[in-house]
Design an enzyme around this catalytic site. Structure first.
Site, PDB file in Angstrom:
ATOM      1  CG  HIS A 125      -2.007  -1.197   1.045  1.00 20.71           C
ATOM      2  ND1 HIS A 125      -3.021  -1.408   0.363  1.00 20.71           N
ATOM      3  CD2 HIS A 125      -2.251  -2.182   1.996  1.00 20.71           C
ATOM      4  CE1 HIS A 125      -3.596  -2.381   0.603  1.00 20.71           C
ATOM      5  NE2 HIS A 125      -3.231  -2.757   1.792  1.00 20.71           N
ATOM      6  CG  ASP A 162      -3.027  -8.690   0.680  1.00 24.19           C
ATOM      7  OD1 ASP A 162      -2.425  -9.049   1.697  1.00 24.19           O
ATOM      8  OD2 ASP A 162      -3.917  -7.927   0.995  1.00 24.19           O
ATOM      9  CG  HIS A 164      -6.554  -5.006   1.939  1.00 24.92           C
ATOM     10  ND1 HIS A 164      -6.140  -5.915   3.014  1.00 24.92           N
ATOM     11  CD2 HIS A 164      -7.518  -4.423   2.559  1.00 24.92           C
ATOM     12  CE1 HIS A 164      -6.781  -6.035   4.111  1.00 24.92           C
ATOM     13  NE2 HIS A 164      -7.648  -4.954   4.021  1.00 24.92           N
ATOM     14  CG  ASP A 250      -5.156  -9.866   3.718  1.00 26.47           C
ATOM     15  OD1 ASP A 250      -5.022 -10.246   2.654  1.00 26.47           O
ATOM     16  OD2 ASP A 250      -5.081  -8.518   4.084  1.00 26.47           O
TER      17      ASP A 250
HETATM   18 ZN   LIG Z   1      -4.252  -6.806   2.722  1.00 21.88          ZN
END
Ligand SMILES: [Zn+2]
Length: 311
Positions: A125, A162, A164, A250
């Protein structure tokens, strides 16, 4: 042994305190599971390394690096708008994540290892000039820049499973046709960071080199396996010199902050298939990074499944 796994106290230190989802216990949980499965005997264990300032500047802006150095001294405040707190020593810890990923790349490019796995890495990120979502420095971004500029790779593939969206990687290389990007993530309408719509395919000369696959909340292994062939087709269309896998755990059922419901079978499948593609196109060169994953049992199962697929 063709697979190197990076492990050590300095790497584990990247975390935001006991009890935090991204706590410093994550590496130990993974290694405990490696021992239980006897996988520790099938890999070469390597020590972490800290990145130099010049390494960070391959991707990050000088102002941002200075800011992290300063806030690392006091351990006060946030490095973004409120998700990623500073802590004393955050600079050294974050630079160690980057340095370790770079050491893994160097080992692979010099032929000392064919594949490598860094459990505490994949901080996808962070932007060039700011932290985001528990990510201080973006080791994926630094590694991609190093592959392009220090190791003369023509094309680098980045695959991210992931939960995200890997926004820090995506937007940094949105206009760069040398970065082949494929990301399966929970639909941004339901989960942070809200980006990664299917129409985001790259800009200008890079149009078409980026593949975003938003998954519905509650998506299962079946959904993952149905979506996955598009990733392989994408890499077949733009054969890379090196493959990076961000295998955040996740996206598994039971994660406390996301809504996807894969099992480790999805992570294993991705690793098996990417290893085969790496053998086909780039002499086996594949680096796995642990990414997110906040349910400890899940991250142990997902990451060891990836290691097992790679050995
Ligand atoms: Zn994540």
């Amino acid at each position: 042994m063709s697979l190197s796994v990076y492990l050590g106290e300095a790497l584990a230190r990247y975390g935001f305190g006991e009890g935090h989802p991204f706590g410093p216990d994550r590496m130990g949980v993974f290694w405990q599971r490696m021992l239980e499965l006897g996988l520790d005997e099938q890999v070469r264990v390597c020590a972490p390394a800290m990145a130099a300032r010049d390494d960070l500047l391959l991707f990050h802006t000088p102002d941002y690096v200075e800011r992290v150095i300063e806030q690392s001294k006091t351990g006060r405040g946030y490095l973004d708008y409120g998700d990623t707190p500073a802590f004393p020593g955050v600079y050294e810890a974050a630079a160690t994540v980057v340095g370790t990923a770079l050491a893994a790349v160097t080992a692979i490019m010099q032929g000392e290892a064919r594949q490598a796995f860094v459990p505490i890495a994949g901080l996808h990120h962070a932007a060039r000039d700011m932290a985001a979502g528990f990510c201080v420095f973006n080791d994926c971004g630094v590694v991609i820049e190093a592959l392009l500029h220090r190791h003369d790779c023509r094309r680098v593939a980045y695959v991210d499973i992931d939960a995200h969206h890997g926004d820090g990687v995506f937007y940094a290389f949105e206009s760069d046709p040398r970065v082949i990007f494929a990301d399966l993530h929970e639909d941004g309408r339901y989960l942070y960071p809200g980006t990664g719509a299917a129409w985001e395919t790259g800009k200008g000369a890079a149009g078409g080199t980026k593949l975003n696959i938003p998954m519905r909340p509650e998506a299962s292994d079946e959904d993952f396996l149905a979506a996955w062939p598009a990733v392989e087709q994408h890499l077949e269309k733009y054969p890379p010199d090196f493959i990076l896998l961000q295998c955040g755990a996740d996206s598994m059922a039971g994660d406390p902050i996301t809504h996807l419901r894969y099992s480790e079978a999805s992570h294993r499948h991705a690793a098996v298939r990417l290893k085969a593609l790496a053998e086909k196109y780039c002499d086996g060169r594949l680096l796995g990074t642990g990414g997110g994953g906040y349910n400890r049992d899940n991250l142990a199962r997902a990451w060891t499944a990836v290691v097992e697929a790679m050995v």
